[in-house]
Write a protein that holds these residues in place. Structure first.
Motif, PDB file in Angstrom:
ATOM      1  N   ASP A 244       0.068 -16.367  15.782  1.00 51.50           N
ATOM      2  CA  ASP A 244      -0.858 -15.244  15.615  1.00 51.50           C
ATOM      3  C   ASP A 244      -0.140 -13.911  15.445  1.00 51.50           C
ATOM      4  OD1 ASP A 244      -3.023 -16.895  15.718  1.00 51.50           O
ATOM      5  OD2 ASP A 244      -3.604 -16.387  17.771  1.00 51.50           O
ATOM      6  N   ALA A 245       1.085 -13.799  15.929  1.00 51.09           N
ATOM      7  CA  ALA A 245       1.840 -12.559  15.752  1.00 51.09           C
ATOM      8  C   ALA A 245       2.116 -12.281  14.283  1.00 51.09           C
ATOM      9  CB  ALA A 245       3.151 -12.622  16.528  1.00 51.09           C
ATOM     10  N   TYR A 246       2.102 -13.317  13.449  1.00 50.98           N
ATOM     11  CA  TYR A 246       2.393 -13.186  12.018  1.00 50.98           C
ATOM     12  C   TYR A 246       1.128 -13.016  11.186  1.00 50.98           C
ATOM     13  CZ  TYR A 246       7.080 -14.742  13.266  1.00 50.98           C
ATOM     14  OH  TYR A 246       8.337 -14.833  13.819  1.00 50.98           O
ATOM     15  N   ASN A 247       0.003 -12.859  11.840  1.00 45.58           N
ATOM     16  CA  ASN A 247      -1.266 -12.704  11.142  1.00 45.58           C
ATOM     17  C   ASN A 247      -1.248 -11.485  10.223  1.00 45.58           C
ATOM     18  OD1 ASN A 247      -4.184 -13.042  10.694  1.00 45.58           O
ATOM     19  ND2 ASN A 247      -4.412 -11.229  11.982  1.00 45.58           N
ATOM     20  N   LEU A 248      -1.728 -11.657   8.985  1.00 46.98           N
ATOM     21  CA  LEU A 248      -1.918 -10.508   8.082  1.00 46.98           C
ATOM     22  C   LEU A 248      -3.219  -9.840   8.505  1.00 46.98           C
ATOM     23  CD1 LEU A 248      -2.886  -8.966   5.437  1.00 46.98           C
ATOM     24  CD2 LEU A 248      -0.427  -9.133   5.771  1.00 46.98           C
ATOM     25  N   ALA A 249      -3.104  -8.728   9.188  1.00 46.50           N
ATOM     26  CA  ALA A 249      -4.208  -8.191   9.979  1.00 46.50           C
ATOM     27  C   ALA A 249      -5.097  -7.204   9.241  1.00 46.50           C
ATOM     28  CB  ALA A 249      -3.654  -7.508  11.230  1.00 46.50           C
ATOM     29  N   GLU A 250      -4.539  -6.431   8.306  1.00 52.80           N
ATOM     30  CA  GLU A 250      -5.313  -5.303   7.781  1.00 52.80           C
ATOM     31  C   GLU A 250      -4.847  -4.907   6.394  1.00 52.80           C
ATOM     32  OE1 GLU A 250      -6.220  -0.579   8.868  1.00 52.80           O
ATOM     33  OE2 GLU A 250      -4.730  -1.712  10.005  1.00 52.80           O
ATOM     34  N   LEU A 251      -5.812  -4.524   5.587  1.00 54.99           N
ATOM     35  CA  LEU A 251      -5.582  -3.776   4.359  1.00 54.99           C
ATOM     36  C   LEU A 251      -6.314  -2.454   4.492  1.00 54.99           C
ATOM     37  CD1 LEU A 251      -4.863  -3.245   1.362  1.00 54.99           C
ATOM     38  CD2 LEU A 251      -6.962  -4.489   0.770  1.00 54.99           C
ATOM     39  N   GLY A 252      -5.604  -1.339   4.358  1.00 55.59           N
ATOM     40  CA  GLY A 252      -6.217  -0.028   4.462  1.00 55.59           C
ATOM     41  C   GLY A 252      -5.903   0.827   3.244  1.00 55.59           C
ATOM     42  N   ILE A 253      -6.840   1.699   2.887  1.00 57.23           N
ATOM     43  CA  ILE A 253      -6.688   2.606   1.746  1.00 57.23           C
ATOM     44  C   ILE A 253      -6.842   4.031   2.270  1.00 57.23           C
ATOM     45  CG2 ILE A 253      -7.623   3.316  -0.480  1.00 57.23           C
ATOM     46  CD1 ILE A 253      -8.743   0.440  -0.754  1.00 57.23           C
ATOM     47  N   GLY A 254      -5.821   4.872   2.070  1.00 55.08           N
ATOM     48  CA  GLY A 254      -5.849   6.234   2.573  1.00 55.08           C
ATOM     49  C   GLY A 254      -6.789   7.131   1.781  1.00 55.08           C
ATOM     50  N   THR A 255      -7.511   8.018   2.497  1.00 56.64           N
ATOM     51  CA  THR A 255      -8.507   8.885   1.857  1.00 56.64           C
ATOM     52  C   THR A 255      -8.360  10.356   2.239  1.00 56.64           C
ATOM     53  OG1 THR A 255     -10.099   8.498   3.647  1.00 56.64           O
ATOM     54  CG2 THR A 255     -10.195   7.005   1.749  1.00 56.64           C
ATOM     55  N   ASN A 256      -7.280  10.725   2.911  1.00 55.10           N
ATOM     56  CA  ASN A 256      -7.100  12.112   3.339  1.00 55.10           C
ATOM     57  C   ASN A 256      -6.187  12.813   2.339  1.00 55.10           C
ATOM     58  OD1 ASN A 256      -6.426  14.540   4.612  1.00 55.10           O
ATOM     59  ND2 ASN A 256      -6.425  13.635   6.656  1.00 55.10           N
ATOM     60  N   VAL A 257      -6.792  13.535   1.381  1.00 56.26           N
ATOM     61  CA  VAL A 257      -6.002  14.170   0.329  1.00 56.26           C
ATOM     62  C   VAL A 257      -5.268  15.406   0.831  1.00 56.26           C
ATOM     63  CG1 VAL A 257      -7.456  13.269  -1.520  1.00 56.26           C
ATOM     64  CG2 VAL A 257      -8.004  15.486  -0.496  1.00 56.26           C
ATOM     65  N   ALA A 258      -5.570  15.852   2.061  1.00 57.05           N
ATOM     66  CA  ALA A 258      -4.829  16.971   2.636  1.00 57.05           C
ATOM     67  C   ALA A 258      -3.414  16.560   3.034  1.00 57.05           C
ATOM     68  CB  ALA A 258      -5.564  17.531   3.847  1.00 57.05           C
ATOM     69  N   VAL A 259      -3.176  15.237   3.180  1.00 54.41           N
ATOM     70  CA  VAL A 259      -1.829  14.746   3.485  1.00 54.41           C
ATOM     71  C   VAL A 259      -1.110  14.575   2.148  1.00 54.41           C
ATOM     72  CG1 VAL A 259      -0.465  12.963   4.617  1.00 54.41           C
ATOM     73  CG2 VAL A 259      -2.720  13.572   5.520  1.00 54.41           C
ATOM     74  N   SER A 260      -0.333  15.581   1.764  1.00 59.81           N
ATOM     75  CA  SER A 260       0.256  15.625   0.430  1.00 59.81           C
ATOM     76  C   SER A 260       1.617  14.962   0.341  1.00 59.81           C
ATOM     77  CB  SER A 260       0.361  17.082  -0.047  1.00 59.81           C
ATOM     78  OG  SER A 260       1.129  17.850   0.862  1.00 59.81           O
ATOM     79  N   GLU A 261       2.253  14.714   1.483  1.00 63.43           N
ATOM     80  CA  GLU A 261       3.541  14.022   1.480  1.00 63.43           C
ATOM     81  C   GLU A 261       3.713  13.262   2.782  1.00 63.43           C
ATOM     82  OE1 GLU A 261       6.816  17.188   3.017  1.00 63.43           O
ATOM     83  OE2 GLU A 261       6.034  17.578   1.002  1.00 63.43           O
ATOM     84  N   LEU A 262       4.488  12.177   2.713  1.00 66.73           N
ATOM     85  CA  LEU A 262       4.732  11.374   3.900  1.00 66.73           C
ATOM     86  C   LEU A 262       5.783  12.061   4.769  1.00 66.73           C
ATOM     87  CD1 LEU A 262       4.789   7.749   2.444  1.00 66.73           C
ATOM     88  CD2 LEU A 262       2.845   9.220   3.017  1.00 66.73           C
ATOM     89  N   VAL A 263       5.577  11.971   6.095  1.00 71.90           N
ATOM     90  CA  VAL A 263       6.463  12.676   7.027  1.00 71.90           C
ATOM     91  C   VAL A 263       7.181  11.746   7.995  1.00 71.90           C
ATOM     92  CG1 VAL A 263       5.078  14.774   6.868  1.00 71.90           C
ATOM     93  CG2 VAL A 263       4.597  13.112   8.681  1.00 71.90           C
TER      94      VAL A 263
END
Length: 316
Positions: A244-263
């Motif tokens: 279960d530790a290897y479970n593919l748990a989530e697919l997420g799509i980011g929607t916060n356009v105020a985050v303009s670069e990864l930090v």
């Protein structure tokens, strides 16, 4: 980057008043740990301006994202009307958080939050974020298959099956509502997935990556991890829960356009508009059926997303 006291106080007030909509007389619990006490104190102070029934609970940092907090902390969350959890390790995917929301508490977790991330992520229009979430949800909600590809080598197909897509808008106003803060994503725990994904954004324990991490997935389980440090975290989880530790748990799509670069903060970077994140481990708290002592998100830059073959228009 130096963060002013005024900016931090304003961010705390946004979280408490706009996102959590705390009202006079409500029981408000701030859960923090030894390393995030300063942020916890600011949120407590902001809440104390609204309600007299405010409590600050502090405990040592957990050993892993998704590890359960002490029973006394879980009880405080469960008995609250409103809770917020600025902690070093994530409480999002814990039974304690789920039980609190099931009991009617509304709240937000802030895993790995820093002063810089708090100010950057909460300086946003959360009504606009909610609108982007609605737009993405409408495009993906009824799809049988979601395919994600990138020039870096990602090509993976997810089947949500009967599981529900969720929106993390940051607006936590009704009993049982839950969000990350900073917020902004649409996500699902897929019933299965197969393919390859390449993380080229942010992933713990590394932060912002200077190389690509490759993951192979077959029939809903991660079968190969190119990075030693991430593999060791999953193997440690497997010592207690096996496959279960290897479970593919989530697919997420980011929607916060105020985050303009990864930090380098998963909490903030996974919300960046136009990114995708994929997680390994626990999904029981987001609509799946796998309980594991870890939930490891990896952010994928510049994806193309298809819903039943039609390209999804991502917020950027």
């Amino acid at each position: 980057m130096d963060v002013s006291d005024t900016a931090l106080d304003e961010a705390a007030e946004t979280a408490v008043r706009q996102c959590l909509a705390l009202s006079p007389g409500e029981a408000f619990v701030v859960v923090t740990d030894d390393e995030r006490r300063g942020i916890g104190q600011r949120l407590y102070d902001a809440g104390r301006e609204v309600t007299d029934d405010a409590v600050l609970v502090q405990y040592p940092p957990g050993p892993q994202h998704g590890a359960e907090p002490p029973n006394t902390v879980a009880a405080a969350m469960r008995d609250a009307d409103v809770f917020v959890a600025p902690t070093t390790k994530s409480l999002s995917h814990t039974r304690a958080r789920s039980a609190a929301c099931e009991n009617g508490a509304r709240g937000a977790t802030m895993p790995g939050i820093t002063e810089e991330v708090m100010v950057a992520g909460l300086d946003a229009d959360y009504d606009a974020i909610a609108a982007h979430c609605r737009d993405v949800s409408e495009q993906v909600a009824d799809a049988d298959e979601i395919r994600v590809t990138t020039d870096a080598g990602t090509d993976i197909t997810f089947e949500p099956g009967g599981r529900e897509w969720h929106s993390d808008t940051g607006l936590v106003h009704e009993p049982g509502d839950f969000s990350n803060l900073p917020a902004g994503e649409v996500f699902v725990s897929p019933e299965t997935a197969t393919g390859t994904y390449v993380v080229d954004g942010t992933m713990m324990p590394h932060g912002l990556l200077d190389r690509e991490l490759r993951f192979e997935v077959d029939d809903g389980y991660v079968t190969d991890i190119s990075d030693d440090a991430v593999r060791e975290q999953v193997e440690a989880g497997a010592d207690s829960v096996g496959r279960d530790a290897y479970n593919l748990a989530e697919l997420g799509i980011g929607t916060n356009v105020a985050v303009s670069e990864l930090v380098g903060s998963v909490l903030l970077d996974e919300k960046a508009g136009g990114t995708v994140h994929i997680a390994i481990g626990d999904d029981a708290s987001i609509g799946g059926d796998t309980e594991a002592p870890l939930h490891l998100d990896g952010i994928v830059r510049d994806p193309t997303v298809y819903a039943d073959g039609a390209e999804v228009e991502l917020p950027r």
